[in-house]
Design a protein around this motif. Structure first.
Motif, PDB file in Angstrom:
ATOM      1  N   MET A 134       0.843  -1.178   0.000  1.00  0.00           N
ATOM      2  CA  MET A 134       0.000   0.000   0.000  1.00  0.00           C
ATOM      3  C   MET A 134       0.889   1.242   0.000  1.00  0.00           C
ATOM      4  N   ARG A 135       0.385   2.257  -0.667  1.00  0.00           N
ATOM      5  CA  ARG A 135       1.104   3.525  -0.712  1.00  0.00           C
ATOM      6  C   ARG A 135       0.243   4.628  -0.107  1.00  0.00           C
ATOM      7  N   GLU A 136       0.855   5.407   0.750  1.00  0.00           N
ATOM      8  CA  GLU A 136       0.159   6.517   1.395  1.00  0.00           C
ATOM      9  C   GLU A 136      -0.124   7.628   0.400  1.00  0.00           C
ATOM     10  N   ILE A 137      -1.264   8.290   0.589  1.00  0.00           N
ATOM     11  CA  ILE A 137      -1.583   9.500  -0.156  1.00  0.00           C
ATOM     12  C   ILE A 137      -1.756  10.602   0.875  1.00  0.00           C
ATOM     13  N   ARG A 138      -0.981  11.649   0.711  1.00  0.00           N
ATOM     14  CA  ARG A 138      -1.012  12.763   1.664  1.00  0.00           C
ATOM     15  C   ARG A 138      -1.437  14.046   0.958  1.00  0.00           C
ATOM     16  N   ARG A 139      -2.065  14.908   1.708  1.00  0.00           N
ATOM     17  CA  ARG A 139      -2.490  16.199   1.189  1.00  0.00           C
ATOM     18  C   ARG A 139      -1.255  17.051   0.904  1.00  0.00           C
ATOM     19  N   ASP A 140      -1.265  17.746  -0.225  1.00  0.00           N
ATOM     20  CA  ASP A 140      -0.104  18.539  -0.632  1.00  0.00           C
ATOM     21  C   ASP A 140       0.195  19.697   0.309  1.00  0.00           C
ATOM     22  N   ASP A 141      -0.826  20.402   0.778  1.00  0.00           N
ATOM     23  CA  ASP A 141      -0.581  21.618   1.545  1.00  0.00           C
ATOM     24  C   ASP A 141      -0.050  21.389   2.959  1.00  0.00           C
ATOM     25  N   ASP A 142      -0.498  20.311   3.634  1.00  0.00           N
ATOM     26  CA  ASP A 142      -0.045  20.110   5.012  1.00  0.00           C
ATOM     27  C   ASP A 142       0.489  18.710   5.314  1.00  0.00           C
ATOM     28  N   GLY A 143       0.476  17.831   4.325  1.00  0.00           N
ATOM     29  CA  GLY A 143       1.029  16.494   4.515  1.00  0.00           C
ATOM     30  C   GLY A 143       0.143  15.528   5.271  1.00  0.00           C
ATOM     31  N   ALA A 144      -1.117  15.911   5.521  1.00  0.00           N
ATOM     32  CA  ALA A 144      -2.027  15.029   6.262  1.00  0.00           C
ATOM     33  C   ALA A 144      -2.344  13.781   5.437  1.00  0.00           C
ATOM     34  N   LEU A 145      -2.387  12.640   6.101  1.00  0.00           N
ATOM     35  CA  LEU A 145      -2.742  11.381   5.453  1.00  0.00           C
ATOM     36  C   LEU A 145      -4.217  11.417   5.076  1.00  0.00           C
ATOM     37  N   VAL A 146      -4.533  11.153   3.803  1.00  0.00           N
ATOM     38  CA  VAL A 146      -5.929  11.157   3.351  1.00  0.00           C
ATOM     39  C   VAL A 146      -6.388   9.775   2.914  1.00  0.00           C
ATOM     40  N   GLY A 147      -5.462   8.819   2.796  1.00  0.00           N
ATOM     41  CA  GLY A 147      -5.826   7.461   2.411  1.00  0.00           C
ATOM     42  C   GLY A 147      -4.654   6.728   1.796  1.00  0.00           C
ATOM     43  N   PHE A 148      -4.981   5.630   1.123  1.00  0.00           N
ATOM     44  CA  PHE A 148      -3.969   4.771   0.517  1.00  0.00           C
ATOM     45  C   PHE A 148      -4.421   4.326  -0.865  1.00  0.00           C
ATOM     46  N   VAL A 149      -3.472   3.856  -1.665  1.00  0.00           N
ATOM     47  CA  VAL A 149      -3.787   3.118  -2.881  1.00  0.00           C
ATOM     48  C   VAL A 149      -3.066   1.783  -2.770  1.00  0.00           C
ATOM     49  N   ARG A 150      -3.725   0.750  -3.278  1.00  0.00           N
ATOM     50  CA  ARG A 150      -3.166  -0.608  -3.194  1.00  0.00           C
ATOM     51  C   ARG A 150      -3.230  -1.233  -4.580  1.00  0.00           C
ATOM     52  N   GLU A 151      -2.133  -1.864  -4.992  1.00  0.00           N
ATOM     53  CA  GLU A 151      -2.100  -2.532  -6.287  1.00  0.00           C
ATOM     54  C   GLU A 151      -2.860  -3.854  -6.197  1.00  0.00           C
ATOM     55  N   THR A 152      -3.720  -4.097  -7.170  1.00  0.00           N
ATOM     56  CA  THR A 152      -4.485  -5.337  -7.239  1.00  0.00           C
ATOM     57  C   THR A 152      -4.298  -5.933  -8.625  1.00  0.00           C
ATOM     58  N   ASP A 153      -4.872  -7.100  -8.857  1.00  0.00           N
ATOM     59  CA  ASP A 153      -4.787  -7.725 -10.172  1.00  0.00           C
ATOM     60  C   ASP A 153      -5.427  -6.861 -11.255  1.00  0.00           C
ATOM     61  N   GLY A 154      -6.475  -6.096 -10.879  1.00  0.00           N
ATOM     62  CA  GLY A 154      -7.198  -5.278 -11.849  1.00  0.00           C
ATOM     63  C   GLY A 154      -6.696  -3.859 -11.980  1.00  0.00           C
ATOM     64  N   GLY A 155      -5.660  -3.482 -11.262  1.00  0.00           N
ATOM     65  CA  GLY A 155      -5.136  -2.113 -11.308  1.00  0.00           C
ATOM     66  C   GLY A 155      -4.808  -1.626  -9.922  1.00  0.00           C
ATOM     67  N   TRP A 156      -5.234  -0.404  -9.594  1.00  0.00           N
ATOM     68  CA  TRP A 156      -4.972   0.209  -8.295  1.00  0.00           C
ATOM     69  C   TRP A 156      -6.294   0.528  -7.612  1.00  0.00           C
TER      70      TRP A 156
END
Length: 108
Positions: free
Chosen positions: A1-23
């Motif tokens: 899983m890869r973290e996704i953070r907000r650009d302006d303050d770096g707050a964690l907003v969620g994740f993306v995970r690689e699957t067989d069908g994509g992300w």
């Protein structure tokens, strides 16, 4: 899983995970926000809806019944919720759901 953070303050907003069908885009506690797509599409979905979805009504399952609730706090391993359903039989302010998944926790 890869973290996704907000650009302006770096707050964690969620994740993306690689699957067989994509992300797959995920909330901060790993709940799917949508189906698999491109990595950039999943990242954009998390940026747009990762925090917004936490403010919407949710439902938790207890003893085979679904009850409406609101999220008080969300982290990678647990979610604290406040029951918001007159049918809920217990008098508690908040519950902690450990690693909730679609079988025990869902958006309303």
């Amino acid at each position: 899983m890869r973290e996704i953070r907000r650009d302006d303050d770096g707050a964690l907003v969620g994740f993306v995970r690689e699957t067989d069908g994509g992300w797959e885009p995920l909330t901060v506690f790993g709940y799917p926000l949508g189906g698999p797509c491109t990595q950039e599409g999943a990242r954009e979905e998390v940026r747009r809806f990762g925090l917004e979805v936490l403010m919407r009504p949710w439902e938790f399952r207890q003893d085979g019944e679904w009850y409406r609730c609101v999220i008080i706090e969300a982290a990678a391993e647990e979610v604290r919720v406040r029951p918001d359903d007159h049918r809920y039989p217990h008098e508690v302010y908040a519950l902690t759901l450990v690693r909730p998944g679609p079988d025990t926790f869902r958006p309303q």
